[in-house]
Motif scaffolding. Structure first.
Motif, PDB file in Angstrom:
ATOM      1  N   VAL A 262     -54.369   2.939 -20.056  1.00 33.71           N
ATOM      2  CA  VAL A 262     -55.507   2.256 -19.434  1.00 33.71           C
ATOM      3  C   VAL A 262     -55.553   2.629 -17.955  1.00 33.71           C
ATOM      4  CG1 VAL A 262     -56.586   0.044 -18.925  1.00 33.71           C
ATOM      5  CG2 VAL A 262     -55.346   0.358 -21.082  1.00 33.71           C
ATOM      6  N   PRO A 263     -56.526   3.438 -17.532  1.00 33.23           N
ATOM      7  CA  PRO A 263     -56.586   3.893 -16.142  1.00 33.23           C
ATOM      8  C   PRO A 263     -57.263   2.866 -15.249  1.00 33.23           C
ATOM      9  CG  PRO A 263     -58.340   4.899 -17.402  1.00 33.23           C
ATOM     10  CD  PRO A 263     -57.568   4.044 -18.366  1.00 33.23           C
ATOM     11  N   PRO A 264     -57.180   3.031 -13.940  1.00 35.72           N
ATOM     12  CA  PRO A 264     -57.882   2.118 -13.033  1.00 35.72           C
ATOM     13  C   PRO A 264     -59.394   2.207 -13.224  1.00 35.72           C
ATOM     14  CG  PRO A 264     -56.273   3.469 -11.852  1.00 35.72           C
ATOM     15  CD  PRO A 264     -56.413   4.058 -13.215  1.00 35.72           C
ATOM     16  N   GLY A 265     -60.062   1.092 -12.962  1.00 35.62           N
ATOM     17  CA  GLY A 265     -61.514   1.073 -13.038  1.00 35.62           C
ATOM     18  C   GLY A 265     -62.006   0.015 -14.008  1.00 35.62           C
ATOM     19  N   PRO A 266     -63.330  -0.104 -14.161  1.00 35.97           N
ATOM     20  CA  PRO A 266     -63.884  -1.104 -15.068  1.00 35.97           C
ATOM     21  C   PRO A 266     -63.600  -0.771 -16.528  1.00 35.97           C
ATOM     22  CG  PRO A 266     -65.622   0.301 -14.183  1.00 35.97           C
ATOM     23  CD  PRO A 266     -64.371   0.660 -13.454  1.00 35.97           C
ATOM     24  N   VAL A 267     -63.128  -1.762 -17.282  1.00 36.21           N
ATOM     25  CA  VAL A 267     -62.789  -1.569 -18.697  1.00 36.21           C
ATOM     26  C   VAL A 267     -63.333  -2.737 -19.503  1.00 36.21           C
ATOM     27  CG1 VAL A 267     -60.711  -0.224 -18.190  1.00 36.21           C
ATOM     28  CG2 VAL A 267     -60.535  -2.708 -18.447  1.00 36.21           C
ATOM     29  N   LEU A 268     -63.573  -2.498 -20.777  1.00 34.55           N
ATOM     30  CA  LEU A 268     -64.041  -3.520 -21.705  1.00 34.55           C
ATOM     31  C   LEU A 268     -62.839  -4.218 -22.331  1.00 34.55           C
ATOM     32  CD1 LEU A 268     -66.456  -4.744 -23.410  1.00 34.55           C
ATOM     33  CD2 LEU A 268     -65.908  -2.946 -25.090  1.00 34.55           C
ATOM     34  N   VAL A 269     -62.850  -5.554 -22.327  1.00 38.93           N
ATOM     35  CA  VAL A 269     -61.809  -6.336 -22.993  1.00 38.93           C
ATOM     36  C   VAL A 269     -62.469  -7.169 -24.088  1.00 38.93           C
ATOM     37  CG1 VAL A 269     -59.977  -8.048 -22.767  1.00 38.93           C
ATOM     38  CG2 VAL A 269     -60.418  -6.445 -20.897  1.00 38.93           C
ATOM     39  N   GLU A 270     -62.083  -6.917 -25.338  1.00 43.29           N
ATOM     40  CA  GLU A 270     -62.564  -7.690 -26.482  1.00 43.29           C
ATOM     41  C   GLU A 270     -61.452  -8.630 -26.926  1.00 43.29           C
ATOM     42  OE1 GLU A 270     -65.186  -4.988 -29.250  1.00 43.29           O
ATOM     43  OE2 GLU A 270     -63.493  -3.831 -28.470  1.00 43.29           O
ATOM     44  N   ALA A 271     -61.833  -9.848 -27.262  1.00 45.37           N
ATOM     45  CA  ALA A 271     -60.860 -10.847 -27.706  1.00 45.37           C
ATOM     46  C   ALA A 271     -61.370 -11.512 -28.978  1.00 45.37           C
ATOM     47  CB  ALA A 271     -60.633 -11.891 -26.620  1.00 45.37           C
ATOM     48  N   ALA A 272     -60.474 -11.773 -29.929  1.00 44.63           N
ATOM     49  CA  ALA A 272     -60.818 -12.450 -31.173  1.00 44.63           C
ATOM     50  C   ALA A 272     -59.695 -13.411 -31.533  1.00 44.63           C
ATOM     51  CB  ALA A 272     -61.033 -11.435 -32.292  1.00 44.63           C
ATOM     52  N   ARG A 273     -60.099 -14.575 -32.110  1.00 46.63           N
ATOM     53  CA  ARG A 273     -59.106 -15.607 -32.450  1.00 46.63           C
ATOM     54  C   ARG A 273     -59.500 -16.264 -33.767  1.00 46.63           C
ATOM     55  NH1 ARG A 273     -58.662 -21.065 -30.604  1.00 46.63           N
ATOM     56  NH2 ARG A 273     -60.955 -20.995 -30.630  1.00 46.63           N
ATOM     57  N   GLU A 274     -58.538 -16.455 -34.658  1.00 49.90           N
ATOM     58  CA  GLU A 274     -58.749 -17.222 -35.882  1.00 49.90           C
ATOM     59  C   GLU A 274     -58.404 -18.687 -35.629  1.00 49.90           C
ATOM     60  OE1 GLU A 274     -57.954 -14.318 -39.685  1.00 49.90           O
ATOM     61  OE2 GLU A 274     -56.241 -15.302 -38.758  1.00 49.90           O
ATOM     62  N   GLY A 275     -59.220 -19.577 -36.197  1.00 52.30           N
ATOM     63  CA  GLY A 275     -58.910 -20.995 -36.079  1.00 52.30           C
ATOM     64  C   GLY A 275     -59.712 -21.655 -34.980  1.00 52.30           C
ATOM     65  N   GLY A 276     -59.313 -22.890 -34.652  1.00 48.38           N
ATOM     66  CA  GLY A 276     -60.034 -23.673 -33.663  1.00 48.38           C
ATOM     67  C   GLY A 276     -59.149 -24.119 -32.529  1.00 48.38           C
ATOM     68  N   GLY A 277     -59.660 -25.086 -31.757  1.00 47.29           N
ATOM     69  CA  GLY A 277     -58.950 -25.531 -30.572  1.00 47.29           C
ATOM     70  C   GLY A 277     -59.287 -24.659 -29.376  1.00 47.29           C
ATOM     71  N   TYR A 278     -58.586 -24.902 -28.284  1.00 48.51           N
ATOM     72  CA  TYR A 278     -58.876 -24.146 -27.061  1.00 48.51           C
ATOM     73  C   TYR A 278     -58.340 -22.723 -27.159  1.00 48.51           C
ATOM     74  CZ  TYR A 278     -58.942 -22.574 -22.269  1.00 48.51           C
ATOM     75  OH  TYR A 278     -59.162 -21.829 -21.137  1.00 48.51           O
ATOM     76  N   PHE A 279     -59.113 -21.786 -26.588  1.00 44.42           N
ATOM     77  CA  PHE A 279     -58.694 -20.385 -26.523  1.00 44.42           C
ATOM     78  C   PHE A 279     -59.166 -19.818 -25.198  1.00 44.42           C
ATOM     79  CE2 PHE A 279     -59.556 -15.797 -27.629  1.00 44.42           C
ATOM     80  CZ  PHE A 279     -58.222 -15.423 -27.733  1.00 44.42           C
ATOM     81  N   GLY A 280     -58.236 -19.292 -24.407  1.00 45.50           N
ATOM     82  CA  GLY A 280     -58.572 -18.696 -23.116  1.00 45.50           C
ATOM     83  C   GLY A 280     -57.895 -17.353 -22.949  1.00 45.50           C
ATOM     84  N   VAL A 281     -58.630 -16.409 -22.366  1.00 42.73           N
ATOM     85  CA  VAL A 281     -58.078 -15.100 -22.019  1.00 42.73           C
ATOM     86  C   VAL A 281     -58.534 -14.788 -20.599  1.00 42.73           C
ATOM     87  CG1 VAL A 281     -57.933 -12.660 -22.580  1.00 42.73           C
ATOM     88  CG2 VAL A 281     -58.210 -14.337 -24.422  1.00 42.73           C
ATOM     89  N   PHE A 282     -57.577 -14.473 -19.721  1.00 44.80           N
ATOM     90  CA  PHE A 282     -57.863 -14.243 -18.317  1.00 44.80           C
ATOM     91  C   PHE A 282     -57.124 -12.992 -17.842  1.00 44.80           C
ATOM     92  CE2 PHE A 282     -57.601 -18.698 -19.386  1.00 44.80           C
ATOM     93  CZ  PHE A 282     -58.801 -19.221 -18.920  1.00 44.80           C
ATOM     94  N   SER A 283     -57.782 -12.182 -17.027  1.00 45.24           N
ATOM     95  CA  SER A 283     -57.041 -11.127 -16.338  1.00 45.24           C
ATOM     96  C   SER A 283     -56.290 -11.771 -15.181  1.00 45.24           C
ATOM     97  CB  SER A 283     -57.992 -10.043 -15.824  1.00 45.24           C
ATOM     98  OG  SER A 283     -58.871 -10.555 -14.821  1.00 45.24           O
ATOM     99  N   LEU A 284     -55.151 -11.173 -14.820  1.00 38.75           N
ATOM    100  CA  LEU A 284     -54.302 -11.743 -13.779  1.00 38.75           C
ATOM    101  C   LEU A 284     -54.387 -10.929 -12.499  1.00 38.75           C
ATOM    102  CD1 LEU A 284     -51.088 -12.734 -15.776  1.00 38.75           C
ATOM    103  CD2 LEU A 284     -53.061 -14.150 -15.165  1.00 38.75           C
ATOM    104  N   ALA A 285     -54.450 -11.622 -11.373  1.00 43.11           N
ATOM    105  CA  ALA A 285     -54.409 -10.980 -10.067  1.00 43.11           C
ATOM    106  C   ALA A 285     -52.978 -10.524  -9.777  1.00 43.11           C
ATOM    107  CB  ALA A 285     -54.911 -11.936  -8.992  1.00 43.11           C
ATOM    108  N   LYS A 286     -52.785  -9.926  -8.613  1.00 45.38           N
ATOM    109  CA  LYS A 286     -51.520  -9.275  -8.298  1.00 45.38           C
ATOM    110  C   LYS A 286     -50.327 -10.212  -8.383  1.00 45.38           C
ATOM    111  CE  LYS A 286     -49.483  -6.013  -5.034  1.00 45.38           C
ATOM    112  NZ  LYS A 286     -49.727  -5.189  -3.824  1.00 45.38           N
ATOM    113  N   PHE A 287     -50.487 -11.468  -7.974  1.00 46.13           N
ATOM    114  CA  PHE A 287     -49.343 -12.374  -7.944  1.00 46.13           C
ATOM    115  C   PHE A 287     -49.389 -13.385  -9.082  1.00 46.13           C
ATOM    116  CE2 PHE A 287     -49.982 -10.948  -3.545  1.00 46.13           C
ATOM    117  CZ  PHE A 287     -48.750 -10.338  -3.347  1.00 46.13           C
ATOM    118  N   GLY A 288     -50.045 -13.008 -10.191  1.00 43.51           N
ATOM    119  CA  GLY A 288     -49.981 -13.810 -11.400  1.00 43.51           C
ATOM    120  C   GLY A 288     -51.011 -14.902 -11.522  1.00 43.51           C
TER     121      GLY A 288
END
Length: 432
Positions: A262-288
């Motif tokens: 994965v090189p530097p620059g804009p990239v597509l992130v696809e996420a999929a989850r089975e089931g219910g409840g809360y689901f979160g996906v976040f990119s992380l900055a340099k210090f987490g």
């Protein structure tokens, strides 16, 4: 972008390339490692390639319109007189995409600094630093200049051009002997020329991608919502690097670190989850700390996507927040793998979309979500000639509740980031 490592991806846009002094030249070579004829060398004595894709500008700067380079050209070799310094390439939005330190080889009069080469439908840069003791004559002969190739001669290439032997006599390249060095055997296809005693092959560029499914990435695991959506590239899309997708699967909470593909620059992130409840996906900055949001939902069997910027100084990291036992999958792909908005398109949840048509009216219909409400936001980035996302993209739609709205959008290419937790339908009608 900082210091560039070998084989770094660059955007397929018009780059300005320089070494901080005069005397640079570009050689457009084919799969056999040689120019097709003298016109495939661009320097101050012949400042424009017949295709118009490569030009020599003032102060020794080269203009490389990578998206306009003829398909027969596999590599663009950047060379010049020997001397320490640095090679830099800048995109139209002034983003520096290559910064390569040049070390002058001993007893060399001319140097191949590096080259831009095709890979997986995109372009990469690699530094070389190979010196030629006999100067430019040896260097250009090694690439077939003056060898009677099939490209246009100076007279055919356009008025005011002249043969390399005439033009070179007046150029800053005059650190060479009067006679051209003997021709050396052509290197292996796709590889840079190297001394006769030690050939140095380089990667052979695959063909340009089409809209057909690419065989380089596995689909999401069977049973997950994105399993029916194969990896494919939208033909002609140029924003963002091209690379082999990265996939990850798991359950519950986890931090996912992408690998070197994965090189530097804009990239597509696809996420999929089975089931219910809360689901979160976040990119992380340099210090987490959490940075961009890919998913932030309670939708049952969620599937969505967004575009984030992969950093250049470390791997892209994604934090997944899910219930124990909830299976999920992530896929990081080129932006060109996002869904293409044409005609009528339906979905459920957030999604990154590509639009390449003309100015149009966009009909946006959003139903109520699972709680009887609805939220929708759509922003679009005009990405022509850019390497990064806009800081302040245009907002096409923003509202709550069930929504049916028509908005004008400009001609593409547009990256559209659509956010909602409800089912939606988009219909685009181009304006005649």
């Amino acid at each position: 972008m900082g210091h560039t490592n070998e084989s770094s991806w660059v955007p397929s846009v018009t780059l300005l390339v320089g070494i901080g002094r005069t005397g640079t030249a570009a050689l457009l070579v084919g799969a056999d490692g040689r120019v097709r004829g003298d016109a495939d060398m661009v320097f101050e004595g012949r400042p424009v390639h017949p295709s118009g894709a490569v030009r020599h500008k003032e102060s020794g700067v080269l203009s490389l319109a990578l998206h306009e380079v003829e398909p027969e050209v596999e590599r663009i070799v950047i060379a010049g007189p020997a001397g320490p310094g640095s090679l830099a390439a800048m995109a139209p939005d002034r983003e520096v995409v290559v910064a390569w330190l040049i070390a002058a080889p001993e007893d060399a009069e001319a140097v191949v600094f590096g080259e831009f080469f095709r890979e997986s439908g995109g372009w990469k840069f690699t530094g070389i630093g190979e010196g030629y003791a006999s100067g430019l004559a040896e260097l250009v002969t090694a690439y077939g200049v003056g060898g009677g190739g099939s490209a246009k001669s100076g007279a055919e290439a356009g008025a005011g051009t002249e043969a390399p032997s005439q033009a070179l006599a007046r150029s800053p390249w005059r650190v060479l002997s009067a006679q051209a060095a003997p021709a050396r055997p052509a290197p292996e296809a796709g590889g840079p020329p190297a001394p006769a005693t030690q050939p140095a092959p380089a990667p052979v560029a695959p063909p340009v991608p089409t809209a057909q499914p690419a065989p380089v990435a596995p689909p999401f695991p069977a049973g997950l919502p994105h399993a029916s959506r194969p990896y494919e590239l939208v033909a002609g899309w140029e924003f963002g690097p091209v690379f082999e997708p990265f996939t990850a699967t798991g359950e519950g909470e986890r931090v996912v670190r992408t690998d070197g593909r994965v090189p530097p620059g804009p990239v597509l992130v696809e996420a999929a989850r089975e089931g219910g409840g809360y689901f979160g996906v976040f990119s992380l900055a340099k210090f987490g700390r959490d940075d961009d949001i890919i998913a932030n939902t309670t939708l049952q069997d969620f599937a969505g996507s967004s575009v984030v910027r992969a950093p250049g100084d470390r791997p892209l990291q994604l934090r997944v927040d899910a219930r124990v036992g909830n299976r999920w999958a992530l896929r990081v792909s080129p932006v060109a793998a996002a869904r293409h908005l044409t005609g009528t398109l339906s979905g459920r949840g957030p999604e990154a979309l590509l639009y390449t048509g003309g100015a149009a009216d966009l009909r946006v219909q959003v139903e109520a979500d699972e709680k009887g409400r609805g939220y929708v936001s759509m922003a679009y980035h005009e990405v022509a000639g850019r390497t990064t996302l806009l800081t302040h993209p245009a907002v096409a739609v923003s509202g709550t509740g069930p929504l049916a709205h028509t908005v004008p959008i400009p001609a593409g290419p547009l990256l559209m980031l659509f956010e909602t937790d409800a089912p939606w339908t988009l219909t685009v009608r181009e304006i005649d």
